[in-house]
Design a protein around this motif. Structure first.
Motif, short mmCIF file in Angstrom:
data_model
loop_
_atom_site.label_atom_id
_atom_site.label_comp_id
_atom_site.label_asym_id
_atom_site.label_seq_id
_atom_site.Cartn_x
_atom_site.Cartn_y
_atom_site.Cartn_z
N SER A 244 1.31 -1.54 -0.20
CA SER A 244 -0.15 -0.32 0.08
C SER A 244 0.60 1.31 0.23
CB SER A 244 -0.46 0.03 1.28
OG SER A 244 -1.76 -0.72 1.15
N LEU A 245 1.79 1.28 0.76
CA LEU A 245 2.99 2.02 0.47
C LEU A 245 3.35 2.46 -1.12
CD1 LEU A 245 4.10 4.48 2.03
CD2 LEU A 245 5.93 2.74 2.90
N GLY A 246 3.88 1.74 -1.20
CA GLY A 246 4.19 1.69 -2.68
C GLY A 246 3.56 1.55 -3.51
N GLU A 247 1.99 1.47 -3.55
CA GLU A 247 0.83 2.00 -4.11
C GLU A 247 0.89 3.93 -4.39
OE1 GLU A 247 -1.11 -1.98 -5.52
OE2 GLU A 247 -1.96 -0.64 -3.28
N ALA A 248 0.42 3.97 -3.02
CA ALA A 248 0.66 5.52 -2.31
C ALA A 248 1.77 6.26 -2.95
CB ALA A 248 0.82 5.92 -0.92
N CYS A 249 2.77 5.75 -2.97
CA CYS A 249 4.10 6.64 -2.95
C CYS A 249 4.73 6.73 -4.46
CB CYS A 249 4.73 6.66 -2.16
SG CYS A 249 5.04 6.64 -0.13
N LEU A 250 5.13 5.86 -4.92
CA LEU A 250 6.04 5.16 -6.15
C LEU A 250 5.28 5.72 -7.49
CD1 LEU A 250 7.44 1.65 -5.55
CD2 LEU A 250 8.40 3.87 -4.84
N PRO A 251 4.03 6.03 -7.90
CA PRO A 251 3.42 6.44 -9.30
C PRO A 251 4.02 7.87 -9.46
CG PRO A 251 2.29 5.16 -7.63
CD PRO A 251 2.93 5.48 -7.12
N LEU A 252 3.90 9.03 -8.74
CA LEU A 252 4.46 10.19 -8.05
C LEU A 252 5.27 10.87 -8.23
CD1 LEU A 252 2.28 12.89 -9.09
CD2 LEU A 252 2.42 13.56 -7.14
N LEU A 253 6.09 9.80 -7.62
CA LEU A 253 7.20 10.13 -7.50
C LEU A 253 8.07 9.53 -9.04
CD1 LEU A 253 9.95 10.76 -5.74
CD2 LEU A 253 9.96 7.81 -4.87
N THR A 254 7.98 8.06 -9.37
CA THR A 254 8.00 7.78 -10.18
C THR A 254 8.64 8.23 -12.09
OG1 THR A 254 8.30 5.59 -9.24
CG2 THR A 254 8.58 5.54 -11.96
N ILE A 255 6.96 9.29 -11.91
CA ILE A 255 7.29 10.69 -12.55
C ILE A 255 7.88 11.56 -12.56
CG2 ILE A 255 5.15 11.75 -13.76
CD1 ILE A 255 3.39 9.46 -13.42
N LEU A 256 8.75 12.30 -11.85
CA LEU A 256 8.77 12.69 -11.33
C LEU A 256 10.74 12.40 -11.86
CD1 LEU A 256 7.19 14.53 -8.19
CD2 LEU A 256 7.29 14.89 -10.03
N LEU A 257 11.29 11.44 -10.95
CA LEU A 257 11.70 10.89 -11.34
C LEU A 257 12.43 10.58 -13.07
CD1 LEU A 257 12.72 8.46 -8.09
CD2 LEU A 257 13.52 9.90 -9.00
N ILE A 258 11.34 10.03 -13.84
CA ILE A 258 11.87 9.69 -15.02
C ILE A 258 11.84 10.89 -15.37
CG2 ILE A 258 10.14 9.23 -17.21
CD1 ILE A 258 8.89 7.05 -15.04
#
Length: 420
Positions: free
Chosen positions: A147-161
């Motif tokens: 759940s933590l991954g689903e909450a944080c990773l999408p937006l963080l990953t888009i920024l990192l990409i």
């Protein structure tokens, strides 16, 4: 709850951390790179979906054997090997040459096998095996890692990409898995040999006393596949994996046709993860109080109701309501089903049984990316695809109800059976 957390902090943290790390192999995460990978490797929606589905399909069969090994291999060694192979697969994806698009097939195989499959399998199997009275709570707490991954990773990953490119993001993933996760596993599982010895001694003492703490015999996997109730479970096992994977894998296409912004939809993952967290905690407490079998049929009707909002409205807030409702369903369903196997079939062979169950989910998740991709390529609207998913949900919920009736009737007729 507080005392339970404190007494089992390291082992619960192990389950939580592996569930979090499984995000790197989950569709919601991999799909964030789909546009960049397709553009660089020259793949269409359908081509990419077929490659991803084929890799997932093969991993679904492979997890049956690899997942079973957790019953025989030391948990520390098993977890570290899974993390190491996932790290190598992440590194390979970062290095895949632009002129070799089909190399992503074996790479996706290992990412799906070790990420979506074995990483989560190790986390939940460990919680289900080594906890009894608080099994539901332990599974819920471990699941919060995802759940933590689903909450944080999408937006963080888009920024990192956008900042460092998709290849460097996967290099970063490989570093985190190899240099952070593996040492953390070894630290958190210090003293695990004593825990494992206590559990084995308990099973032996129950067998000697002709008792079973789960009030059912410890079924082997061969016995489970001969149980008619198991086959009625299959549509329900496949539903969430099939539909959620298909929607999340093609989220960019669906979001575009709905007229939503990708940033907005990525932000709804926070609400999705929050509702998963809340519903998983509630489900954990209810499982410990009422039993997982009695709660087996709750989550799919909620899931179908969430899909309705994806059909009837293009308003931006329909996405939020949709994500919250399926979050409730996923959180409740994953916790309930994870506890269900130990409750219905015992814990002695739970690794093999959960591996079989997980293979069904993985195989279902393998079909939908390709199927949805082909339908979108043919011009079928996302609304019509989702309507088909709603009809499937009604069928799956009916099958679960009949399976639940059979298992409850069996438990009433045979409360205590010798351990095999």
């Amino acid at each position: 709850m507080i005392s339970f957390l404190l007494q089992n902090f390291r082992f619960l943290s192990f389950g939580f951390l592996l569930a979090l790390a499984s995000s790197f192999g989950q569709t919601f995460y991999v799909s964030l790179f789909s546009a960049d990978i397709r553009a660089e490797l020259g793949l269409s929606h359908g081509d990419f979906g077929v490659l991803y589905s084929s890799a997932t399909l093969v991993s679904g069969f492979a997890v049956i054997w690899f997942g079973k090994q957790i019953d025989y291999v030391d948990l520390r060694i098993y977890a570290c090997l899974v993390a190491l192979v996932l790290a190598l697969a992440a590194f390979a994806l970062a290095m895949v040459p632009s002129g070799w698009p089909y190399l992503i097939l074996p790479i996706f195989f290992f990412i799906r096998l070790c990420g979506q499959g074995l990483m989560m399998h190790t986390s939940i199997t460990a919680m289900a095996r080594y906890f009894h009275e608080n099994r539901g709570r332990a599974i819920a707490i471990a699941s919060l890692g995802l759940s933590l991954g689903e909450a944080c990773l999408p937006l963080l990953t888009i920024l990192l990409i956008g900042f460092m490119g998709w290849r460097d993001v996967w290099l970063l993933n490989a570093v985190l898995l190899s240099l952070v996760l593996i040492p953390a596993i070894l630290f958190l599982l210090r003293g695990h040999s004593d825990r494992d010895a206590r559990m084995n001694e308990q099973i032996k003492s129950q067998a000697a006393a002709n008792l079973d703490v789960d009030e059912v015999r410890h079924w082997s996997r061969d016995e489970v596949v001969k149980d008619p109730a198991f086959y009625l479970l299959l549509p329900g096992l496949a539903t969430l994996a099939f539909v959620v994977t298909g929607i999340f894998f093609h989220q960019i296409h669906i979001v575009t046709t709905k007229g939503w912004s990708m940033d907005w939809f990525a932000g709804t993952f926070t609400a999705y993860a929050a509702t998963i967290t809340i519903s998983a905690i509630v489900a954990g407490s209810m499982v410990d109080r009422y039993g997982a079998i009695k709660l087996l049929t709750v989550h799919i009707p909620v899931f179908a109701f969430g899909l309705v909002f994806l059909v009837i409205s293009d308003h931006a807030y329909a996405a939020l309501i949709f994500m919250m409702l399926i979050g409730i369903s996923v959180g409740f369903g994953s916790t309930t089903l994870s506890a269900f196997w130990a409750e219905a079939y015992g814990t002695k062979h739970i690794g093999a049984i959960r591996a079989l169950a997980m293979s069904i989910s993985v195989l279902a998740s393998a079909i939908s990316p390709a199927l949805f991709g082909w339908m979108f390529d043919l011009g079928v609207s996302s609304e019509k695809v989702v309507i088909g998913c709603i009809l499937w949900c009604l069928f799956a919920a009916t099958c679960l109800w009949f399976s639940q009736r059979q298992i409850l009737r069996r438990r009433l007729n045979t409360r205590i059976v010798p351990v095999i």
